[in-house]
Design an enzyme around this catalytic site. Structure first.
Site, mmCIF file in Angstrom:
data_model
loop_
_atom_site.group_PDB
_atom_site.id
_atom_site.type_symbol
_atom_site.label_atom_id
_atom_site.label_comp_id
_atom_site.label_asym_id
_atom_site.label_seq_id
_atom_site.Cartn_x
_atom_site.Cartn_y
_atom_site.Cartn_z
ATOM 1 N N THR A 278 -8.416 -8.784 4.254
ATOM 2 C CA THR A 278 -7.375 -8.350 3.329
ATOM 3 C C THR A 278 -7.812 -10.090 2.454
ATOM 4 O O THR A 278 -8.006 -10.928 2.550
ATOM 5 C CB THR A 278 -5.548 -8.499 3.966
ATOM 6 O OG1 THR A 278 -4.724 -9.278 3.272
ATOM 7 C CG2 THR A 278 -6.536 -9.512 4.718
ATOM 8 N N SER B 132 0.998 -1.224 -0.193
ATOM 9 C CA SER B 132 -0.114 0.005 0.057
ATOM 10 C C SER B 132 1.078 1.350 -0.056
ATOM 11 O O SER B 132 2.247 0.828 0.411
ATOM 12 C CB SER B 132 -0.856 -0.446 1.035
ATOM 13 O OG SER B 132 -0.514 0.087 2.376
ATOM 14 N N THR C 119 -2.144 -5.990 1.427
ATOM 15 C CA THR C 119 -2.714 -4.759 2.242
ATOM 16 C C THR C 119 -3.040 -4.591 3.129
ATOM 17 O O THR C 119 -2.916 -5.649 4.255
ATOM 18 C CB THR C 119 -4.568 -5.192 1.577
ATOM 19 O OG1 THR C 119 -4.329 -5.484 -0.100
ATOM 20 C CG2 THR C 119 -5.951 -4.258 1.842
HETATM 21 N N1 GLY Z 1 -7.352 -6.643 -1.712
HETATM 22 C C1 GLY Z 1 -6.654 -6.295 -2.075
HETATM 23 C C2 GLY Z 1 -7.435 -6.199 -3.153
HETATM 24 O O1 GLY Z 1 -7.401 -7.854 -3.676
HETATM 25 O O2 GLY Z 1 -7.651 -5.420 -4.382
#
Ligand code: GLY
Length: 305
Positions: A219, A62, A168
Site C-alpha cells: 500500500t 477500494s 488501498t
Molecule cells: N497503491 C495504490 C496505488 O497507488 O494505486
C-alpha cells in the site's frame, strides 16, 4: 498455524480519520478470512473473502468508497495470487464492478490471461455472471465532496495538485496446508489522470504469493512501489533468510530511499506475520487459528503475533 493479515492502507494522518473504525474494519475482514480457513477453505478463498469485506466497507479506498479520478469517476484496480500454483489474476481501470477482487480471481481461473484492463475487463465480468453496477453506487458522499473540493481549489478538473490519498486494501493468508495467497484492491490515487494504473494490479509490485517463501500485499503511492517492486523485494529478502519483519522493513527502506512512502504486510508458509510502513499510519489487523487477534493504526506499540 492458519492466519490472515490485512491492511486498510498506508498514508498521511488526517484530522478527520477514525483510527478505531479503520482497525475495526480491518479486524472484521481478518476474522472473515479466518472463518474461511476454519471451514477448511484455502488461503486463496480467505484473502478473497477478506478483500471483499474491505471493498464493501466505504471507509477504505477500494470498491465502494474509492477515491475519484480527475474526471470525478471511480476506476478500480485489483489483483490476487495463489502461492501454491503461482497463478495470478488482475484487473485495472474497472468501472462497473462492485468487487474487483472477485473479477481478478475470475481472470485467473477463467481466462488465459493475468491482467485485463478497462472496458475489456468490465465486459469479461459480464461473461462470468458478475453483474454490472451503476458506477455512481460506488461513489460515497465523502469522496464526491473531496473531489468537488479539489475541483474548486484547482479551478478545473479534480486532478493536479491533489495530494496522494492512500487507503488501498490488502490481505495475505496461510492455510492448513501451508499454502499462501495475497490480494490487493484499490481506487488508486485521488485526482489521478483517467487511465492511470498503480501498483495494486501488478504482480510483484502490489501483490505476490509463492508458497515456497510467503505472500505480501503493498500500500502507498504506486508510482514509487512499482519502481522498487515492493512485494517482490519482501519475498527476495525472505529467500535470503531474513526474518519476516526485517524483510518487510528492508523493502520499505528501499521505497523510502527513492522518495516513496507506504507499507507492506506479509505472511510465511509457517504462519509468521510481518509488516512495516514508513507512512504516518497504516491500518492493519490479523487473526490466527490459535485465537490470537490484533490490530494497529500508527506506530504505537502492537504486540506482535
Ligand atoms: N497503491 C495504490 C496505488 O497507488 O494505486
Amino acid at each position: 498455524m492458519v492466519a490472515v493479515l490485512v491492511h486498510g492502507g498506508a498514508g498521511p494522518r488526517r484530522d478527520q480519520e477514525d483510527p478505531e473504525g479503520a482497525k475495526a474494519g480491518c479486524l472484521a475482514a481478518a476474522e472473515a478470512g479466518l472463518a474461511v480457513l476454519a471451514r477448511g477453505g484455502s488461503a486463496l478463498d480467505a484473502v478473497e473473502a477478506a478483500a471483499r469485506l474491505l471493498e464493501d466497507d466505504p471507509r477504505f479506498n477500494s470498491g465502494t468508497g474509492a477515491v475519484l479520478n480527475a474526471e470525478g469517476e471511480v476506476e478500480l484496480d485489483a489483483s490476487i495470487m495463489d502461492g501454491e500454483h503461482l497463478r495470478a489474476g488482475a484487473v485495472a481501470v474497472v468501472k462497473t464492478v462492485k468487487n474487483p477482487i472477485t473479477l481478478a480471481r475470475a481472470v485467473m481461473e477463467h481466462s488465459p490471461h493475468v491482467l485485463l484492463v478497462g472496458d475489456g475487463a468490465d465486459a469479461f465480468a459480464r461473461t462470468r455472471g458478475i453483474p454490472a453496477v451503476d458506477p455512481s453506487t460506488l461513489i460515497t458522499p465523502l469522496q464526491r465532496q473531496r473531489w468537488l473540493e479539489r475541483v474548486r481549489s484547482s479551478g478545473g478538473a479534480g486532478g493536479g495538485h491533489a495530494g496522494p490519498k492512500h487507503g488501498t486494501i490488502g490481505a495475505v493468508a496461510v492455510d492448513a496446508r501451508g499454502q499462501v495467497a495475497a490480494a490487493t484492491s484499490t481506487g488508486g490515487t485521488a485526482g489521478k489522470l483517467a487511465g492511470r494504473v498503480g501498483d495494486s494490479p501488478l504482480i510483484g509490485c502490489g501483490t505476490l504469493a509463492d508458497s515456497r517463501l510467503g505472500a505480501a500485499s503493498a500500500t502507498g503511492l504506486g508510482e514509487y512501489i512499482i519502481r522498487v517492486r515492493l512485494t517482490s523485494a519482501v519475498l527476495n529478502e525472505l529467500s535470503r533468510g531474513l526474518p519476516i519483519d526485517k524483510a518487510c522493513q528492508a523493502a520499505i527502506d528501499d521505497l523510502v530511499r527513492i522518495g516513496g512512502d507506504g507499507g507492506v504486510i506479509a505472511v510465511t508458509p509457517r504462519g509468521e506475520l510481518g509488516w512495516a510502513f514508513s507512512s504516518e499510519r497504516m491500518a492493519f489487523a490479523w487473526a490466527r487459528g490459535d485465537g490470537s487477534r490484533g490490530a494497529g493504526f500508527e506506530n504505537d506499540p502492537v504486540s506482535k503475533p
